[in-house]
Motif scaffolding. Structure first.
Motif, mmCIF file in Angstrom:
data_model
loop_
_atom_site.group_PDB
_atom_site.id
_atom_site.type_symbol
_atom_site.label_atom_id
_atom_site.label_comp_id
_atom_site.label_asym_id
_atom_site.label_seq_id
_atom_site.Cartn_x
_atom_site.Cartn_y
_atom_site.Cartn_z
ATOM 1 N N HIS A 28 2.460 31.049 20.624
ATOM 2 C CA HIS A 28 1.307 30.678 21.443
ATOM 3 C C HIS A 28 -0.027 30.914 20.737
ATOM 4 O O HIS A 28 -1.073 30.627 21.315
ATOM 5 N N ILE A 70 7.351 25.827 21.001
ATOM 6 C CA ILE A 70 6.615 26.710 21.889
ATOM 7 C C ILE A 70 7.562 27.197 22.982
ATOM 8 O O ILE A 70 8.181 26.403 23.688
ATOM 9 N N ALA A 80 6.699 27.789 28.019
ATOM 10 C CA ALA A 80 5.330 27.384 28.323
ATOM 11 C C ALA A 80 5.345 26.179 29.253
ATOM 12 O O ALA A 80 6.269 25.349 29.225
ATOM 13 N N ASP A 105 0.205 23.953 28.981
ATOM 14 C CA ASP A 105 0.017 24.865 27.845
ATOM 15 C C ASP A 105 0.662 24.308 26.576
ATOM 16 O O ASP A 105 0.134 24.477 25.470
ATOM 17 N N SER A 106 1.805 23.666 26.741
ATOM 18 C CA SER A 106 2.465 23.058 25.581
ATOM 19 C C SER A 106 1.599 21.960 24.990
ATOM 20 O O SER A 106 1.459 21.846 23.760
ATOM 21 N N GLN A 158 -1.168 23.483 22.953
ATOM 22 C CA GLN A 158 -0.717 24.066 21.684
ATOM 23 C C GLN A 158 -0.261 22.994 20.702
ATOM 24 O O GLN A 158 -0.542 23.087 19.494
#
Length: 307
Positions: free
Chosen positions: A177, A195, A198, A202-203, A206
């Motif tokens: 993360h 990842i 998540a 959020d993925s 990232q």
């Protein structure tokens, strides 16, 4: 989308149990069998019969499977010197006929280091960066030439850089993360960015950071595979989902919010949301390793719906 089976043997599983899951993984058409690299159970319970070593396990499975890919999410950099790790992974790759992938991380679970007398240095990320340079450098050195490296944490002088993997390069996975250093490392060394645990949102953020880091490094964004790891709990009915959630000590609503849980249709729909942000591979964290019917259901009713 590829579906891979991801196990956590430190929670309590012997080699025979892992072999049964790996064989089911192969027979049911999943892409790969991966395992964690931990020596201590997390949470409550006794963890019996005790931990199994990741690379010893994968060496055994390399000889007892034929098709599936084998690897780690993630090998802890604190557990092995990079030169030794390069030898181990290359050997298992040759034993498998070229089916191994290496997920490599900095190591984070301090309690297991204390429990087994493994040093737990404060500066682990810098060590991870040097480990990646050494492991990939050893594999990429031409036969007959030597490899040297003089870093802050590791020094190698005139290594013969042997043995070589079965292929010219073993795929390397980097994940996490971290907002800056992790994407930079992935852009430089990784074939795949993963990842763990998540949300879609959020993925997406990232993955965007990793794509930006790849562009800044002059690397095509499409060079990397983008993947997720998510706990899975699927059932043909609400009662079956609840039973499987109870078996792993989790709440159904929490699993639906943070993982892949519910009916096959619900899970297929959620996987579609991850695919929409560029995830092309999902590691299904299977926590009840005795429930092979769970894998059969996922194969028949989830995997069969994915392109």
């Amino acid at each position: 989308m590829d579906l891979r089976i991801f196990t956590e043997p430190q929670q309590g599983a012997d080699y025979e149990t892992l072999l049964a899951v790996a064989r089911a993984t192969e027979e049911l058409g999943f892409d790969a069998f991966f395992r964690s690299d931990h020596y201590l159970r997390m949470g409550s319970g006794d963890g019996l019969p005790g931990p199994t070593d990741a690379w010893i396990t994968l060496a055994g499975l390399a000889r007892e499977t034929k098709r599936i890919r084998l690897g780690t999410l993630m090998t802890a950099g604190t557990f092995r010197l990079p030169g030794v790790l390069a030898i181990q992974v290359a050997q298992v790759d040759r034993m498998s006929g070229g089916r191994v992938e290496l997920g490599l991380g900095a190591g984070w679970f301090e309690e297991e280091h204390k429990a087994y007398g493994i040093p737990f240095p404060k500066e682990r990320f810098g060590r991870l960066e040097e480990q990646l340079a050494i492991v990939t450098g050893l594999w990429e050195t031409e036969v007959g030439k030597t490899f040297s490296y003089h870093g802050e944490y590791y020094q190698l002088t005139d290594s013969p850089a042997l043995p070589k993997p079965a292929r010219s390069r073993i795929p390397v996975l980097i994940g996490g993360h971290g907002a800056s250093r992790t994407p930079r490392l992935a852009a430089r060394y990784a074939d795949e960015f993963n990842i763990p645990f998540a949300s879609v949102e959020d993925s997406d953020r990232q993955f965007g950071r990793v794509r930006a880091a790849a562009e800044a490094a002059g690397r095509p964004v499409g060079d990397l595979v983008y993947s997720n790891a998510l706990v899975v709990c699927v059932g043909k009915s609400d009662a079956e989902v609840a039973r499987r959630a109870a078996a792993i000590g989790r709440d159904v609503d929490e699993l639906k919010a943070n993982g892949l849980a519910g009916s096959p249709a619900e899970v297929v729909d959620k996987l579609g949301r991850y695919a929409a942000i560029g995830s092309s591979r999902v590691y299904l964290q299977v926590l009840d390793l005795e429930d092979l019917d769970h894998l059969e259901l996922i194969s028949a009713r989830v995997q069969s719906q994915l392109g």
